[in-house]
Design a protein around this motif. Structure first.
Motif, PDB file in Angstrom:
ATOM      1  N   ALA A  42      29.412  10.321  28.170  1.00 58.71           N
ATOM      2  CA  ALA A  42      28.003  10.002  27.982  1.00 58.71           C
ATOM      3  C   ALA A  42      27.303   9.820  29.321  1.00 58.71           C
ATOM      4  CB  ALA A  42      27.866   8.739  27.137  1.00 58.71           C
ATOM      5  N   GLN A  43      27.973   9.171  30.247  1.00 58.49           N
ATOM      6  CA  GLN A  43      27.375   8.950  31.563  1.00 58.49           C
ATOM      7  C   GLN A  43      27.161  10.270  32.305  1.00 58.49           C
ATOM      8  OE1 GLN A  43      30.098   6.003  33.236  1.00 58.49           O
ATOM      9  NE2 GLN A  43      29.822   4.769  31.395  1.00 58.49           N
ATOM     10  N   ARG A  44      28.126  11.179  32.213  1.00 58.22           N
ATOM     11  CA  ARG A  44      27.957  12.472  32.874  1.00 58.22           C
ATOM     12  C   ARG A  44      26.794  13.255  32.270  1.00 58.22           C
ATOM     13  NH1 ARG A  44      33.603  12.654  32.387  1.00 58.22           N
ATOM     14  NH2 ARG A  44      33.397  14.030  30.571  1.00 58.22           N
ATOM     15  N   GLU A  45      26.669  13.218  30.951  1.00 57.15           N
ATOM     16  CA  GLU A  45      25.629  13.991  30.283  1.00 57.15           C
ATOM     17  C   GLU A  45      24.238  13.405  30.526  1.00 57.15           C
ATOM     18  OE1 GLU A  45      23.248  16.350  27.748  1.00 57.15           O
ATOM     19  OE2 GLU A  45      25.132  16.738  28.807  1.00 57.15           O
ATOM     20  N   ILE A  46      24.059  12.141  30.257  1.00 51.24           N
ATOM     21  CA  ILE A  46      22.727  11.542  30.291  1.00 51.24           C
ATOM     22  C   ILE A  46      22.150  11.532  31.698  1.00 51.24           C
ATOM     23  CG2 ILE A  46      21.439   9.391  29.891  1.00 51.24           C
ATOM     24  CD1 ILE A  46      23.319   8.917  27.469  1.00 51.24           C
ATOM     25  N   THR A  47      23.001  11.379  32.687  1.00 45.03           N
ATOM     26  CA  THR A  47      22.490  11.350  34.070  1.00 45.03           C
ATOM     27  C   THR A  47      22.013  12.718  34.542  1.00 45.03           C
ATOM     28  OG1 THR A  47      24.761  11.565  34.909  1.00 45.03           O
ATOM     29  CG2 THR A  47      23.853   9.340  34.759  1.00 45.03           C
ATOM     30  N   THR A  48      22.224  13.773  33.748  1.00 48.23           N
ATOM     31  CA  THR A  48      21.686  15.095  34.085  1.00 48.23           C
ATOM     32  C   THR A  48      20.384  15.404  33.358  1.00 48.23           C
ATOM     33  OG1 THR A  48      22.864  16.303  32.317  1.00 48.23           O
ATOM     34  CG2 THR A  48      24.046  15.950  34.392  1.00 48.23           C
ATOM     35  N   TRP A  49      19.930  14.518  32.482  1.00 49.91           N
ATOM     36  CA  TRP A  49      18.723  14.796  31.699  1.00 49.91           C
ATOM     37  C   TRP A  49      17.486  14.787  32.597  1.00 49.91           C
ATOM     38  CZ3 TRP A  49      19.006  11.545  26.523  1.00 49.91           C
ATOM     39  CH2 TRP A  49      20.115  11.979  25.784  1.00 49.91           C
ATOM     40  N   GLY A  90      20.853   5.673  23.640  1.00 48.64           N
ATOM     41  CA  GLY A  90      21.829   5.721  22.565  1.00 48.64           C
ATOM     42  C   GLY A  90      21.520   6.683  21.437  1.00 48.64           C
ATOM     43  N   GLY A  91      20.422   6.439  20.719  1.00 52.94           N
ATOM     44  CA  GLY A  91      20.099   7.259  19.566  1.00 52.94           C
ATOM     45  C   GLY A  91      19.895   8.715  19.914  1.00 52.94           C
ATOM     46  N   SER A  92      19.208   8.966  21.015  1.00 56.55           N
ATOM     47  CA  SER A  92      18.943  10.348  21.424  1.00 56.55           C
ATOM     48  C   SER A  92      20.244  11.076  21.762  1.00 56.55           C
ATOM     49  CB  SER A  92      17.998  10.362  22.627  1.00 56.55           C
ATOM     50  OG  SER A  92      18.499   9.545  23.671  1.00 56.55           O
ATOM     51  N   TYR A  93      21.142  10.412  22.474  1.00 54.33           N
ATOM     52  CA  TYR A  93      22.431  11.013  22.808  1.00 54.33           C
ATOM     53  C   TYR A  93      23.236  11.298  21.544  1.00 54.33           C
ATOM     54  CZ  TYR A  93      27.175  11.434  24.739  1.00 54.33           C
ATOM     55  OH  TYR A  93      28.446  11.870  25.048  1.00 54.33           O
ATOM     56  N   ALA A  94      23.209  10.373  20.586  1.00 51.60           N
ATOM     57  CA  ALA A  94      23.941  10.573  19.337  1.00 51.60           C
ATOM     58  C   ALA A  94      23.396  11.761  18.555  1.00 51.60           C
ATOM     59  CB  ALA A  94      23.885   9.310  18.495  1.00 51.60           C
ATOM     60  N   VAL A  95      22.076  11.956  18.573  1.00 52.10           N
ATOM     61  CA  VAL A  95      21.483  13.100  17.881  1.00 52.10           C
ATOM     62  C   VAL A  95      21.965  14.410  18.509  1.00 52.10           C
ATOM     63  CG1 VAL A  95      19.318  14.344  17.436  1.00 52.10           C
ATOM     64  CG2 VAL A  95      19.448  11.880  17.023  1.00 52.10           C
ATOM     65  N   VAL A  96      21.945  14.488  19.825  1.00 58.81           N
ATOM     66  CA  VAL A  96      22.394  15.712  20.506  1.00 58.81           C
ATOM     67  C   VAL A  96      23.860  15.989  20.182  1.00 58.81           C
ATOM     68  CG1 VAL A  96      22.714  16.839  22.737  1.00 58.81           C
ATOM     69  CG2 VAL A  96      20.684  15.432  22.343  1.00 58.81           C
ATOM     70  N   CYS A  97      24.704  14.957  20.216  1.00 58.14           N
ATOM     71  CA  CYS A  97      26.123  15.132  19.898  1.00 58.14           C
ATOM     72  C   CYS A  97      26.316  15.557  18.451  1.00 58.14           C
ATOM     73  CB  CYS A  97      26.886  13.833  20.165  1.00 58.14           C
ATOM     74  SG  CYS A  97      27.037  13.391  21.909  1.00 58.14           S
ATOM     75  N   LEU A  98      25.527  14.979  17.541  1.00 57.89           N
ATOM     76  CA  LEU A  98      25.626  15.351  16.126  1.00 57.89           C
ATOM     77  C   LEU A  98      25.299  16.822  15.924  1.00 57.89           C
ATOM     78  CD1 LEU A  98      25.846  14.774  13.068  1.00 57.89           C
ATOM     79  CD2 LEU A  98      23.446  14.022  13.153  1.00 57.89           C
ATOM     80  N   MET A  99      24.237  17.305  16.554  1.00 55.65           N
ATOM     81  CA  MET A  99      23.877  18.707  16.404  1.00 55.65           C
ATOM     82  C   MET A  99      24.989  19.615  16.942  1.00 55.65           C
ATOM     83  SD  MET A  99      21.017  18.636  14.835  1.00 55.65           S
ATOM     84  CE  MET A  99      21.218  16.968  14.154  1.00 55.65           C
ATOM     85  N   ALA A 100      25.613  19.218  18.036  1.00 54.16           N
ATOM     86  CA  ALA A 100      26.720  20.003  18.585  1.00 54.16           C
ATOM     87  C   ALA A 100      27.889  20.044  17.600  1.00 54.16           C
ATOM     88  CB  ALA A 100      27.167  19.423  19.922  1.00 54.16           C
ATOM     89  N   ASP A 101      28.185  18.899  16.977  1.00 55.08           N
ATOM     90  CA  ASP A 101      29.258  18.838  15.986  1.00 55.08           C
ATOM     91  C   ASP A 101      28.966  19.759  14.802  1.00 55.08           C
ATOM     92  OD1 ASP A 101      30.547  16.930  17.535  1.00 55.08           O
ATOM     93  OD2 ASP A 101      29.832  15.232  16.332  1.00 55.08           O
TER      94      ASP A 101
END
Length: 404
Positions: A42-49, A90-101
């Motif tokens: 999560a830290q690697r992903e969000i810090t690139t947004w 939190g919520g935004s990251y979870a949405v992106v991960c859900l769509m990937a799943d």
């Protein structure tokens, strides 16, 4: 509001509990709850947004001096991604991960998260609906995540959520449904309608049969804690005072500090409104507990009557002290931070940003509690200012000294 008046009349602690936390390294069994691999991802992903910047860590040096503490540090989440709170992580990251799943399950190949959050795959997810129940900030984050990826979003709010917070979610494209009852009633309605319609719940609380997405939410929150550890100069804090609703953010911060610092982690003090102290009740019962919400608190984001199971797994082993505070002191602390007299400059702090500070001041004024919490002139205390003015109208009323 002057510093001396705030310290003298900041309110009181109405209830407390203490437990004996685990010592040593982060337990292997908690890796199954929130692993270091998940938090690191999560830290690697969000810090690139786009728009990502670490939020400020402010030194409330005047308040520390007034309380006879070595240091009080305030993690200021008011500028986070323009959404005004840590919940943006939190919520935004979870949405992106859900769509990937979901796309991986459909197509057999996992799409890059960067392609999803850029909207490049919007056509592939436009018929998917994410839903959540919220007091405001989490719903805003889920709505932002849905807007980024291009899926539909429906949000359930309870009777006491302010109009301003509703409008902020609608401005991000969410359909907002207001129900009678409290936050926990909105959670039930959300779950029922999601099951009936094939929608996907993106909640920041976990319960039996619903664990995976809340892990991603907490993993997103870990970014805030990781930033603090990178920002602190010198030794880590001796104490962390952190507020809890369902417990997700407190658990994420506790886990991240524990993963990074091991036995050298700070003493964790959990703070809740007296009217919604479900984590304190859980500590007293030795298991996840539910408390009835008989009156709404001004600390709107913390008005939660049922502990998150995942959060409790971490807090039951990692936190030592659990405090409940009364309403008095919240507004005066908000005004103190806005005045700059606490130190750290002028700080925009919402109603749910200041409970840790209110509890710290109240604990320092009670000599027996001060001693039992191990607070003295060598203590370096960290608090989390989890939101800014998420409802500007209410915030301005409070600064003006009017009832919200």
């Amino acid at each position: 509001m002057t510093l001396s008046r705030t310290i003298a009349g900041c309110g009181r602690i109405t209830d407390r509990a203490a437990t004996s936390p685990s010592t040593g390294s982060f337990p292997a069994e908690l890796e199954a709850v929130l692993s270091s691999t998940m938090t690191a991802a999560a830290q690697r992903e969000i810090t690139t947004w786009p728009g990502y910047e670490p939020t400020p860590l402010r030194s409330l040096n005047h308040l520390a001096e007034g309380l006879q503490l070595a240091e009080v540090l305030y993690k200021d989440e008011s500028p986070r991604f323009g959404l005004g709170s840590f919940k943006a992580l939190g919520g935004s990251y979870a949405v992106v991960c859900l769509m990937a799943d979901l796309l991986e399950a459909q197509k057999g190949e996992r799409p890059p998260l960067a392609a999803l959050r850029s909207g490049a795959l919007a056509r592939a997810v436009e018929n998917i609906t994410v839903v959540t129940a919220t007091d405001g900030n989490h719903g805003r984050s889920v709505a932002w995540g849905a807007q980024m990826v291009g899926c539909a979003c429906r949000i359930y709010i309870h009777a006491e959520v302010s109009k301003g917070r509703q409008e902020a979610m609608e401005a991000l494209g969410a359909e907002v449904v207001r129900i009678d009852g409290d936050y926990d009633a909105s959670l039930r309605r959300c779950a029922e309608e999601a099951a009936a319609n094939g929608w996907y719940v993106v909640s920041d609380t976990s319960y039996e049969g619903y664990m995976d997405l809340p892990r991603n939410v907490m993993a997103g929150y870990s970014v805030m804690a990781a930033e603090v550890l990178d920002q602190i100069e010198g030794p880590p804090p001796s104490h962390v005072f952190i507020q809890a609703g369902v417990g997700g953010v407190a658990a994420a911060v506790c886990a991240t500090f524990w993963q990074r610092l091991g036995a050298a982690r700070p003493r964790f003090v959990i703070v809740e409104p007296a009217t919604a102290a479900c984590i304190l009740a859980s500590a007293r019962a030795g298991r996840p507990a539910t408390v009835p919400i008989e009156a709404e608190t001004i600390m709107a984001g913390l008005s939660c009557g049922e502990a998150s199971l995942l959060a409790w797994d971490i807090l039951s082993r990692g936190a030592q002290d659990f405090l409940a505070i009364e309403e008095q002191g919240v507004e005066s602390m908000m005004r103190l931070l806005a005045s700059g007299e606490a130190g750290g400059g002028t700080i925009e702090a919402g109603e749910s940003a200041v409970p840790g500070l209110v509890a710290l001041v109240a604990a320092c004024r009670d000599q027996d509690l001060r001693r039992s919490l191990g607070l003295d002139d060598t203590s370096r205390v960290l608090v989390f200012g989890c939101e800014g003015a998420t409802d500007p109208a209410i915030y301005q009323q409070i600064l003006a000294g009017n009832d919200a």
